[in-house]
Design a protein around this motif. Structure first.
Motif, PDB file in Angstrom:
ATOM      1  N   SER A 123       0.827  -1.205   0.000  1.00 17.54           N
ATOM      2  CA  SER A 123       0.000   0.000   0.000  1.00 17.54           C
ATOM      3  C   SER A 123       0.864   1.258   0.000  1.00 17.54           C
ATOM      4  N   ALA A 124       1.930   1.238   0.815  1.00 18.81           N
ATOM      5  CA  ALA A 124       2.836   2.382   0.860  1.00 18.81           C
ATOM      6  C   ALA A 124       3.541   2.579  -0.479  1.00 18.81           C
ATOM      7  N   TYR A 125       3.901   1.488  -1.136  1.00 21.22           N
ATOM      8  CA  TYR A 125       4.550   1.556  -2.450  1.00 21.22           C
ATOM      9  C   TYR A 125       3.664   2.326  -3.426  1.00 21.22           C
ATOM     10  N   ARG A 126       2.401   1.983  -3.465  1.00 18.75           N
ATOM     11  CA  ARG A 126       1.467   2.679  -4.356  1.00 18.75           C
ATOM     12  C   ARG A 126       1.320   4.155  -3.972  1.00 18.75           C
ATOM     13  N   MET A 127       1.110   4.413  -2.674  1.00 21.97           N
ATOM     14  CA  MET A 127       0.881   5.782  -2.210  1.00 21.97           C
ATOM     15  C   MET A 127       2.083   6.680  -2.498  1.00 21.97           C
ATOM     16  N   ILE A 128       3.284   6.166  -2.238  1.00 18.73           N
ATOM     17  CA  ILE A 128       4.486   6.976  -2.447  1.00 18.73           C
ATOM     18  C   ILE A 128       4.711   7.242  -3.929  1.00 18.73           C
ATOM     19  N   LEU A 129       4.553   6.221  -4.762  1.00 23.46           N
ATOM     20  CA  LEU A 129       4.716   6.432  -6.203  1.00 23.46           C
ATOM     21  C   LEU A 129       3.725   7.452  -6.727  1.00 23.46           C
ATOM     22  N   GLU A 130       2.471   7.323  -6.348  1.00 21.86           N
ATOM     23  CA  GLU A 130       1.463   8.249  -6.853  1.00 21.86           C
ATOM     24  C   GLU A 130       1.704   9.675  -6.368  1.00 21.86           C
ATOM     25  N   ALA A 131       2.147   9.817  -5.110  1.00 22.28           N
ATOM     26  CA  ALA A 131       2.462  11.155  -4.592  1.00 22.28           C
ATOM     27  C   ALA A 131       3.638  11.763  -5.348  1.00 22.28           C
ATOM     28  N   PHE A 132       4.651  10.937  -5.638  1.00 21.68           N
ATOM     29  CA  PHE A 132       5.807  11.434  -6.387  1.00 21.68           C
ATOM     30  C   PHE A 132       5.406  11.819  -7.801  1.00 21.68           C
ATOM     31  N   TRP A 133       4.616  10.988  -8.456  1.00 19.89           N
ATOM     32  CA  TRP A 133       4.190  11.295  -9.822  1.00 19.89           C
ATOM     33  C   TRP A 133       3.392  12.589  -9.878  1.00 19.89           C
ATOM     34  N   LYS A 134       2.577  12.837  -8.866  1.00 13.04           N
ATOM     35  CA  LYS A 134       1.765  14.068  -8.832  1.00 13.04           C
ATOM     36  C   LYS A 134       2.557  15.266  -8.329  1.00 13.04           C
ATOM     37  N   GLY A 135       3.727  15.010  -7.756  1.00 13.10           N
ATOM     38  CA  GLY A 135       4.510  16.102  -7.171  1.00 13.10           C
ATOM     39  C   GLY A 135       3.954  16.566  -5.838  1.00 13.10           C
ATOM     40  N   ASP A 136       3.276  15.663  -5.122  1.00 16.62           N
ATOM     41  CA  ASP A 136       2.644  15.996  -3.847  1.00 16.62           C
ATOM     42  C   ASP A 136       3.660  15.811  -2.710  1.00 16.62           C
ATOM     43  N   GLU A 137       4.409  16.853  -2.428  1.00 24.09           N
ATOM     44  CA  GLU A 137       5.449  16.768  -1.403  1.00 24.09           C
ATOM     45  C   GLU A 137       4.863  16.677   0.003  1.00 24.09           C
ATOM     46  N   GLU A 138       3.688  17.234   0.214  1.00 25.10           N
ATOM     47  CA  GLU A 138       3.045  17.161   1.526  1.00 25.10           C
ATOM     48  C   GLU A 138       2.679  15.716   1.869  1.00 25.10           C
ATOM     49  N   GLU A 139       2.176  14.991   0.879  1.00 26.78           N
ATOM     50  CA  GLU A 139       1.848  13.588   1.094  1.00 26.78           C
ATOM     51  C   GLU A 139       3.119  12.771   1.352  1.00 26.78           C
ATOM     52  N   LEU A 140       4.175  13.065   0.618  1.00 24.65           N
ATOM     53  CA  LEU A 140       5.429  12.333   0.790  1.00 24.65           C
ATOM     54  C   LEU A 140       6.045  12.563   2.171  1.00 24.65           C
ATOM     55  N   ALA A 141       5.799  13.730   2.744  1.00 28.80           N
ATOM     56  CA  ALA A 141       6.460  14.115   3.986  1.00 28.80           C
ATOM     57  C   ALA A 141       6.192  13.143   5.133  1.00 28.80           C
ATOM     58  N   TRP A 142       5.025  12.522   5.174  1.00 25.60           N
ATOM     59  CA  TRP A 142       4.732  11.619   6.286  1.00 25.60           C
ATOM     60  C   TRP A 142       4.890  10.139   5.907  1.00 25.60           C
ATOM     61  N   PRO A 168       3.182   2.551  15.324  1.00 25.53           N
ATOM     62  CA  PRO A 168       3.552   1.292  14.681  1.00 25.53           C
ATOM     63  C   PRO A 168       3.959   1.440  13.228  1.00 25.53           C
ATOM     64  N   ASN A 169       3.919   2.654  12.684  1.00 27.97           N
ATOM     65  CA  ASN A 169       4.140   2.847  11.255  1.00 27.97           C
ATOM     66  C   ASN A 169       5.630   2.936  10.902  1.00 27.97           C
ATOM     67  N   TRP A 170       5.910   2.507   9.673  1.00 29.77           N
ATOM     68  CA  TRP A 170       7.269   2.474   9.150  1.00 29.77           C
ATOM     69  C   TRP A 170       7.448   3.569   8.111  1.00 29.77           C
ATOM     70  N   LEU A 171       8.698   4.048   7.955  1.00 28.13           N
ATOM     71  CA  LEU A 171       9.021   5.063   6.962  1.00 28.13           C
ATOM     72  C   LEU A 171       9.944   4.479   5.898  1.00 28.13           C
ATOM     73  N   LEU A 172       9.783   4.960   4.679  1.00 31.45           N
ATOM     74  CA  LEU A 172      10.705   4.589   3.602  1.00 31.45           C
ATOM     75  C   LEU A 172      11.997   5.370   3.795  1.00 31.45           C
ATOM     76  N   VAL A 173      13.131   4.644   3.862  1.00 32.81           N
ATOM     77  CA  VAL A 173      14.406   5.306   4.123  1.00 32.81           C
ATOM     78  C   VAL A 173      15.409   5.143   2.985  1.00 32.81           C
ATOM     79  N   GLU A 174      15.095   4.279   2.011  1.00 37.29           N
ATOM     80  CA  GLU A 174      16.017   4.080   0.890  1.00 37.29           C
ATOM     81  C   GLU A 174      15.283   3.436  -0.271  1.00 37.29           C
ATOM     82  N   THR A 175      15.612   3.870  -1.467  1.00 40.78           N
ATOM     83  CA  THR A 175      15.062   3.254  -2.678  1.00 40.78           C
ATOM     84  C   THR A 175      16.188   2.846  -3.606  1.00 40.78           C
ATOM     85  N   ASP A 176      15.967   1.761  -4.332  1.00 37.87           N
ATOM     86  CA  ASP A 176      16.987   1.284  -5.263  1.00 37.87           C
ATOM     87  C   ASP A 176      16.293   0.417  -6.302  1.00 37.87           C
TER      88      ASP A 176
END
Length: 222
Positions: free
Chosen positions: A99-118, A211-219
């Motif tokens: 779910s996070a994978y989808r949310m982060i990709l879509e926020a990045f594609w839209k340029g939604d930095e506020e969504e990415l922040a959390w 309990p939530n996790w953050l994305l800290v690295e992509t490759d």
């Protein structure tokens, strides 16, 4: 009179013996040295709370075999995390990761930095922000769509002090289009999805009540 007293004592003894037997049957024998049941392996722990922020709607995912979600090299790390956090659950974690994978990709594609922040840590946020700024400067927009997540498996895991790190290998189909300032397609197509392989690392301090996790690295994965 004496005989009646004896009969009464015998009857009371029989009643006491019956009650003791019933109590034994209900509670079982307790010696103080009972052996505890062995802990379930990671593959069987499938029920605590979600580990990643999840959206109400989920991407359609292909089914996976239970024994394929943890690579052999990640097993010891997953066990260490389970030992440090009994609420951690492999299946729930991977559901949240997808779910996070989808949310982060879509926020990045839209340029939604506020969504990415959390959803990501500071380093990843800065990298995404730089790419978004570069895209805006060029006048480009992304018209991308995550078609499906074919698989998600844990390929690495480790525990550093009380901070857990888990790397998830995603295989997904993405339809990608880049448009210029006038909306003209300059790259990609929405009719053909491209298979992508990504390795994303999520992290969480197990001391935190959140309990939530953050994305800290992509490759890019192989």
């Amino acid at each position: 009179m004496f005989g009646g007293l004896v009969v009464g004592i015998v009857l009371l003894a029989m009643v006491a013996a019956f009650l003791a037997l019933r109590l034994y049957m209900v509670l079982g024998k307790r010696s103080g040295h009972e052996q505890a049941l062995p802990p379930k392996p990671a593959e069987e722990r499938l029920a605590p709370q979600p580990q990643l922020r999840a959206a109400p709607e989920m991407v359609a995912d292909a089914p996976q075999q239970a024994d394929s979600v943890i690579d052999a090299g990640a097993t010891s790390g997953v066990r260490a995390i389970l030992s440090a956090d009994s609420s951690f659950d492999v299946a729930r974690f991977l559901d949240g990761a997808k779910s996070a994978y989808r949310m982060i990709l879509e926020a990045f594609w839209k340029g939604d930095e506020e969504e990415l922040a959390w959803l990501v840590n500071a380093d990843v946020r800065d990298a995404f922000a730089a790419a978004i700024a570069e895209r805006k400067e060029a006048g480009h927009t992304l018209d991308n769509r995550l078609v499906s997540i074919e698989s998600a498996r844990i390929e690495a895991a480790r525990l550093e002090s009380r901070t857990a790190f888990i790397t998830v290998h995603f295989v997904a189909d993405i339809a990608a289009v880049t448009r210029d300032a006038e909306g003209n397609v300059i790259a990609g197509t929405l009719t053909d999805a491209v298979a992508t392989n990504d390795s994303w690392t999520f992290s969480r301090n197990l001391k935190d009540s959140d309990p939530n996790w953050l994305l800290v690295e992509t490759d890019e994965a192989q």
